[in-house]
Every structure is written in structure tokens, then in C-alpha cells.
Design a protein around this motif. Sequence first.
Motif, PDB file in Angstrom:
ATOM      1  N   SER B  34       0.832  -1.199   0.000  1.00 31.50           N
ATOM      2  CA  SER B  34       0.000   0.000   0.000  1.00 31.50           C
ATOM      3  C   SER B  34       0.865   1.246   0.000  1.00 31.50           C
ATOM      4  O   SER B  34       1.906   1.296   0.650  1.00 31.50           O
ATOM      5  CB  SER B  34      -0.896  -0.007   1.240  1.00 31.50           C
ATOM      6  N   LEU B  37       0.783   3.581   3.702  1.00 24.94           N
ATOM      7  CA  LEU B  37       1.319   3.241   5.016  1.00 24.94           C
ATOM      8  C   LEU B  37       2.081   4.412   5.623  1.00 24.94           C
ATOM      9  O   LEU B  37       2.907   5.033   4.967  1.00 24.94           O
ATOM     10  CB  LEU B  37       2.244   2.029   4.903  1.00 24.94           C
ATOM     11  N   ASP B  38       1.738   4.694   6.871  1.00 22.50           N
ATOM     12  CA  ASP B  38       2.337   5.805   7.621  1.00 22.50           C
ATOM     13  C   ASP B  38       2.023   7.159   7.007  1.00 22.50           C
ATOM     14  O   ASP B  38       2.756   8.126   7.206  1.00 22.50           O
ATOM     15  CB  ASP B  38       3.855   5.636   7.754  1.00 22.50           C
ATOM     16  N   ARG B 153      -1.952   2.703   9.363  1.00 23.75           N
ATOM     17  CA  ARG B 153      -0.852   1.908   9.896  1.00 23.75           C
ATOM     18  C   ARG B 153      -0.714   0.556   9.225  1.00 23.75           C
ATOM     19  O   ARG B 153       0.349  -0.043   9.226  1.00 23.75           O
ATOM     20  CB  ARG B 153      -1.047   1.718  11.395  1.00 23.75           C
ATOM     21  N   LEU B 154      -1.830   0.064   8.662  1.00 32.78           N
ATOM     22  CA  LEU B 154      -1.792  -1.286   8.106  1.00 32.78           C
ATOM     23  C   LEU B 154      -2.809  -1.394   6.994  1.00 32.78           C
ATOM     24  O   LEU B 154      -3.880  -0.790   7.064  1.00 32.78           O
ATOM     25  CB  LEU B 154      -2.134  -2.297   9.210  1.00 32.78           C
ATOM     26  N   ARG B 155      -2.455  -2.193   5.954  1.00 30.18           N
ATOM     27  CA  ARG B 155      -3.455  -2.509   4.945  1.00 30.18           C
ATOM     28  C   ARG B 155      -3.394  -4.007   4.718  1.00 30.18           C
ATOM     29  O   ARG B 155      -2.320  -4.541   4.437  1.00 30.18           O
ATOM     30  CB  ARG B 155      -3.119  -1.766   3.632  1.00 30.18           C
TER      31      ARG B 155
END
Lengths: 664, 180, 143
Positions: B34, B37-38, B153-155
Amino acid sequence: MVAEFGHFALILALMASLVQASLPLYGAHRQDQSLMLLASFAAVVAFLLVSTSFGALAWAFVSDDFSVRLVAANSQTTKPIIYKISGVWANHEGSMLLWVMILTVFAALIALFGVNIPRPLKARTLAIQGMIASAFLAFLVFTSNPFLRLSPAPDEGSGMNPLLQDPGLAIHPPALYMGYVGFSVAFAFAVAALIEGKVDAAWARWVRPWVLLAWCFLTLGITLGSFWAYYILGWGGWWFWDPVENVSFMPWLVGTALLHSALVVERRHALVGWTILLAILTFSLSLIGTFVVRSGVLTSVHSFATDPARGLFILLIIFGATGGALLLYALRIPQVKKGVPFGIVSRESGLLLNNVFLVVAAATVFFGTFWPLFIDLMGKDKISVGVPYYNLTFVPLFIPILLTMVIGPFFKWKRDEVRTAVKQLNIPLLAGVLVILAVAGLNLGRHLFTAAGIGIAVWIILGSLWVFVKRTKLFQATLVQSLTILWQTPRAYFGLVMGHMGLGMVLLAITIVTTWQQENILSMRIGDQTKIGPYGIRLTNMENVQGPNYQAERGTFELSSGGQVFRVMTAERRFYPIQQSQTNQTAIRTNLISNTYIALGDADNNGTWTVRLYYHPMAPFLWIGGFIMALGGFISLSDRRFRVGVGQRAKVAVLPRNVVGAAS
Amino acid sequence: MKLRMATLLPVGLFAVMGVVLAVGLNRDPKVLPSTLLDKPLPAFDLPALETGLPNLRSAELQGKGLTLINVFGSWCVSCRYEHPLLLRVGKDTRFKLVGIDWKDAPEDAKQYLATYGNPYAQIGTDQVGRTAIDLGVSGAPETFAVDANGIVRLRVPGPLTPEIWDKQIEPLIKEAEKAS
Amino acid sequence: MIRALIAAVFLAVFSLAAFAVNPDEMLQDPAQEARAREISQNLRCLVCQNQSIDDSNASLAKDLRVIVRERITAGDTNEQVVDYVVKRYGNYVLLKPPFQADTALLWLLPFILMVVALGGAWTYLRQQPAPEEGDAVNDILDK
């Protein structure tokens, strides 16, 4: 019952191949005649067993035996019989069985018809082939058994991917496999020679026909694949640099280099180490191709059901075969007798240059294909490599070989001068230059790359034919005399001329189509009229039709020129209910120098349909050129001189003195 | 047997290539990383699935601990695979689970949720697909974890599994708890 | 009755998938439409096996085609349109790999290899002892 029989035959074949792979090697080492002869016997037995196994599988498909899991997953009662047969190899297990069967066919042919091959070389070569066959038979038996049963057996199968129900795609895999697997012969001969520690002209004389045979089929397979993609996928493309296309193209490029390099070994006993390496590389690329298609490592249009476990097995085979061969190469090649030296300018050096160009081209394709994987492993990013990359790298790097390939046959062996050779080609060179100027001029300075492409294509086509022109003394002797000489010309010359000329035609087609193709995408109602290229198109009818295992929407179009209707074309979109998928049946009308192409799109429920029309000038030459190359190769193969053995050298006729570029 | 550098080169290169292929076997070439992210969650404002309920707004998801955004559709077969897990975790109060109904007719989605259960605290509909594209979605289901600051933060592409939940999402939940 | 049923099946099925670039997607301004086609041909369809969004039938491809045209109409340059898509999907969506640290070799290696190979061939040719006269017979089939 038949399936079990086929399965059993497969296991027996594995055992026969293991025997073929082991004892004869020992026999060659010990000069034990009977152990060496065992190789031929085992090879023929393996062939008979694998063919029986293949026959059993074919029977299961043709007789709709849905208790065999493979048949249930890939066939239906309503499929036309020809696709039941081609369905045998339209899946992973069946195609692998076909692959192995072709391998055993080649080994059996060597066993039966290689009467003049020295016995130790023959035994070792067959042993190497036996090793490869054993590896893939083990792969079949342990991971990809085509004969697994399904219980309870369903009444009807799940059918076959409709895209595969097509004559072009029915022959494309067998042709390709004849190519891929055919190069295993050169590989086996090369490894056998390394084991023996010697490579001589006789070795090259044995290897060359097999390389040529494999090359012809690979050329045919690739051409068919491209043509199939063109008419079935619906947007008029013919090459996508898809990973699976690339893994067929790389062996072709390196195989072409091998073909030319082996010529030098045979004629001049030079470029020996290089030829052995190419023989190993070509088949290794075939193996990597097999791996890529079946392991899911790269995304691609082709998709067998991928399975990492199977991929690992094939990868281990590759480690063994390629790794082993290359290691043997490193260890043994310094011992193999070095060749006869040749001058910096000579036919040998020209062919060396040919090799360099082709291998760099293949390496370029390799980088593009595998770089995404490499980057993925490094962790951070994912990239993809598509057509634009190859246009900017492969295309410019392929130009040198296009420019120089027709000069090669005019060089003398051992030592020559560039000027002498090129001077013989003065007319083709002039023609090429004039064409470039003409095209550039007619386009008022635009399309300069196109002008260059066309000019180079003309240079290649005329330059190839010039071999005949010079040989038959056309324009110098009378026409009758020239034709007589042509009639007596050995067939191998035709291979040379047609092989090069075909490539020139392909280049011509690519250049012209890419620059001047036309497209017209629009919504049409019944009765609407539009234009594409020089023609008028009118949609005259739309109807629903029923096929054996599909339903279709069929559009009827009238093609007209200057107001006169001269052709009716129909294009369809087919829906296959069992697989829930669609295919496109495009309508293509050709006059052999251009294609008019119609693909049907969506209906929009208002009485209009999306229609995609294309005009592709010169496109037919793309595939005609490919077929001419393959045909030239086949004609060459039929030359008796190719099949002349070492012992019969005395019988070879001495050529008359009026040969190409006689002594100056 | 003398060994020359040049003749060892093919074997050496092959060895490298072999390792690359071997390691590559365990990777799925189709899974994309992704780009978010961040980075901050892209803004969106989607109408609710049920008429009368408030829109699903990205701005309102901030400052309230961890948010899980699950992109789904009634047409999506894999979504059914993760649905039981969503129903279970939907009751967890440590985070908020919201859904984006992607390229779906509202009636179909309502039917789907009525049949299989509704785990979401809130649902937004993205019929045109623009928000999904802003999120870099290429298929359903996909799940995003957004922290209290609105940073993605996450995918997770594909259905959630208990393993993914434990290894990747639980740590984020714990982190959010500590922060609050 | 059967015909109506078949027709219904057709409408249901064939209206599901868009078929590559559709006439109703195309922009009015031919120059803009040409730009849109060119950009689309260089963007990968992410849910297909190896196609650009210009060629593909997939619904995600259609969405992206529409977005490309929207951005063009909104005044973005070609580069800005591409950046818009890359920002959401990463470099994978580019059919032409970017020239950056981890792809520099990809772009340069073919040319480096050509130079190295030619150099190697030259060295090999130079270091051979020079032969005498070339063979008079240079027919490819005879010694």
C-alpha cells in the motif's frame, strides 16, 4: 481401467528412463558395448510406454470419462471432438505428459535413426536425455498425476476455458513443445561431449539437424501464439512482452545463435566452447520457461493453476540439469580442443558477432522479465515492466543484427574484408537507402523511425535474396541458365534465404502496422455506416445464436470500397454458461497485405452496440514472415546433405565453381 | 583440470538466479504494497447505507483510538470468508469497525447484512468507487487500520484471518490502548 | 418464451463488463482524448494478468480510465495525471518502470552488456594468431 493402465505405463516409463539414464553412462566409460546399446533399447521402450500413457489419457478425454478427475475438471460432453482432444494438453498435467512424450520421441528418433553416431557419444547423449525424462516422469508420477480418479464420478464435466476452444490454440502448445523439448537434444549432445572431453566437426554435424528442427517448431509455435492472441483477444495486439511470451522468445533468440554457432563448429571447428555453452543455455531457458508458467512466480496472461510445490520440483530439476551442465562446462571446457583461428574480419567473426547480438537481446528480455521479482525480493517496492521498457531497450539493441545479418553469407571463411563483402550487396544497400529517403520524403520528414525501419526491412529482404541472385548469376547469364542453377541449388540455401527474408518481412510488418494502424471505436445501431481505413462499414444485423456449448451475440457487417459492398463479415461475443465466461470472435478480412478487423463490444440496451474497428496495413506479413522462416528451416532439413553421416562423406557431390562470390 | 574465471561465470550467475527463483516461489506477485502506510488517511465523506443515518466521514474517525475500515461488497465471495471473524471482533470495544460498501447496490448490501449479520458500527457506500481508488483498493475485501492521529498503519489485502488478526492487528490495538 | 429468456441472460451478462475503452467514456476534445488514450496505455490494469487500463474489460480499469479523463479535463498535465494514480497504487501501476535507484541497472544493464560483450569479442578476435589467405571457396555448405 484404461486410466489405471495409463498410470501404470507412466510408472514403467519412469523405470525405463532411469535405466536409460544410468547404465549406458557406465557402459560408455567402460566401453561395454551391450550396456551402451541398452541406451537405445531403453529409449524406445520409454517412448512406447509414455505414448501408451498419453493414448490412455486421450481416450479418457474423448470418451468423456469423468471418473478421471482431470477430464471432469477440463472437459464436457458438449465440446466438439477436436477440443476434447486438444483438451488433453490444455491443462497442467496433460501438457506435462505431452512434454515428456515429445522428449521420449526425440530420444527414440536418435536411438533408431542415429546410425552413424559413434556408440559412446550416442550412449551418453541418450543417457542425458534419460535423466531429463526421469526427472519429469518423476514429477508427473509424484506431483502431477493425470490419472487421478474422482469418486463419485459426475455426469458432466466442468468444461474447458472457452478461450482455449480454438484451432490456433489447439496446435500452439504441441508446436512450442516440439521446439522447447527439441533443444534438449542439443543439450544432451553438449553434456555428452563435455563428459567425453572432445568436440569435433562430426559432433556438430549430428547436432545441427536437431537444433534446426527444434528451431523450426519454436518459430512456428511463437508465430501461432501471436496470431492467436491477435484474433482472439479483441484489441488487435500481437505481442505484449508478457512473461510467458518472453520465456518462449528467449530460447528462440539463443537457439538462433546456437544454430549459427554450430555451423562454425561444423565447417571450421571454431567457436566450440561458445557453441556448447549456447546449447546448455537454450534448453535451460526452455526449462525456466516451463517453471515460470507453472509456478506462479510471475504474473502473466497464461495461467495454469499454479502451485508452489510443483514449482519447487521443477526448480530442483533446473538446478540439477542447468547447474550440473554449467559446472561440467567450467570444469571440462578448457580441455576440449581449441578451434582453428580466424581473422578479425571473416565469416566466423561475423557469426561470433551474431551470437553476441542475439545473446544480449535475450539478456535484455531476461532482465525485463525477472527484474520485478528481484525488486520484490529486496522488499520495498513493486514495479512492473511493460511494453515501454522493451521499446527503449530491446528495439535499439536489435538494430545491429538487423543491419548486419545479410552480409554474413557474403564473407569468406577464415579471412576477408568488409568492403569486399558489402560491395557484392551494393544494389540491396542502395535500395534500402533509397527507400528510407523516399518514405521520409513522402511523409515530409515525419515518421523518420518508420522510414528507417522500412529501409532496413528492404535491405534485409533484398540482401537475403541476393544470395540467390549471385549464385544463379541473375542478370549476367540467361534466365534459363539462372533458373537451372536455382533448380539445382541445394535445399539448405533455401533455408538461409527464407530464414533471413522472413525476418525482414516481420520487420516490415511491425514498422508499418505500428505507424499507420487505424482505429475507430464507436456505438452503432443497425443500419449505421462508418469508415475504417479505406473501407466503409455498415452494421446490417444483430442476432442471438446458439452454439454447441455457448450462446452468442452475432453482428453482421458489410464491407464496402468506393461505395461497392464486396464482403460480409460476422463478429461474435460468446457466452459459455458452464464456465460463466465470455470470448470474443473477431471478424478479420485480409487481402494478405492488410487486415480489416472488427470486434464486438457491449450492447447498451438502447439498440446500440459498441463496435471496435481496426485497419492494420501490412499486418499479415508478420505471421507470413514467421511461417516463411519456419518453412525455410523445414526445407533445409529435407536437404540430403544434412543427413549425410560421417562415414558417407565421400558421397557428397562437389559443387560447381560458380558459387557465391567465387575466388576473386 | 584448470578452472578459468570466465568459465565459472555462467555457473555463478546461474546460482544467483536460482536462489532468486527459489525465494520468489513463496511470494505472491499479485499482492501490492500500500502507498498509504504511515501517511494520513485520504479524506472521504460517504453517504450511509441506511437512509437517515449520518455519513461516514474520515474526519470524524480521528482522535478516537484505532479504527478498522473494511472494504466489502455483497457480490464479493471472499468477504463471506472473513465475515464470521468480523462479527466476532465487531463487539470489541477497544476499536471501531466501520465498513465501506464498494460498487454495490444498497438494496443488495442491506440484504447481505440482514442475512449474514452486521458487524459494523457504521457503514458508508461508495458506489462510484472514487474513495476506494483514493485508498488504493484493487479488490475486496481489504482492511485498513487507522490510528488515533488519522495515520494509516496497516493494509490487509484479502480476507482477514485469525493469524493476521493476532500478528498484525492486535499489536496495533494494544498500542492504541496505551496511548489513550 | 425461450428466446426472451435467452435475451434476458444476454442483457444480464453482457451488461456487466465494460469492454475496454467505450464510446461513452471518450472525451469530446480529440486532443484531450488522445492524451487520455496515451496515458491509459501506459498504466497497468491491476486486476488483470498483463494489460493496460486502455485494453482491459475490468471494472477497476474503467474507473481508472474515467479518472484519467477527469484529471485531464480538470487541467492536469500528463505527468500530474500519472502521479495521481501512482500516489494511490504505487510504481507497479506504471508499465514503464521509473528510473530510480533500484531500477537504474534494469535500464542500463542491456547497454552495458552490449558494450562488454562487444569488447570481449574484440579481445578474443585480437588475441588469435592471424591466419593466411581466406578460403577461395566460401560456399556455406563446403569447407
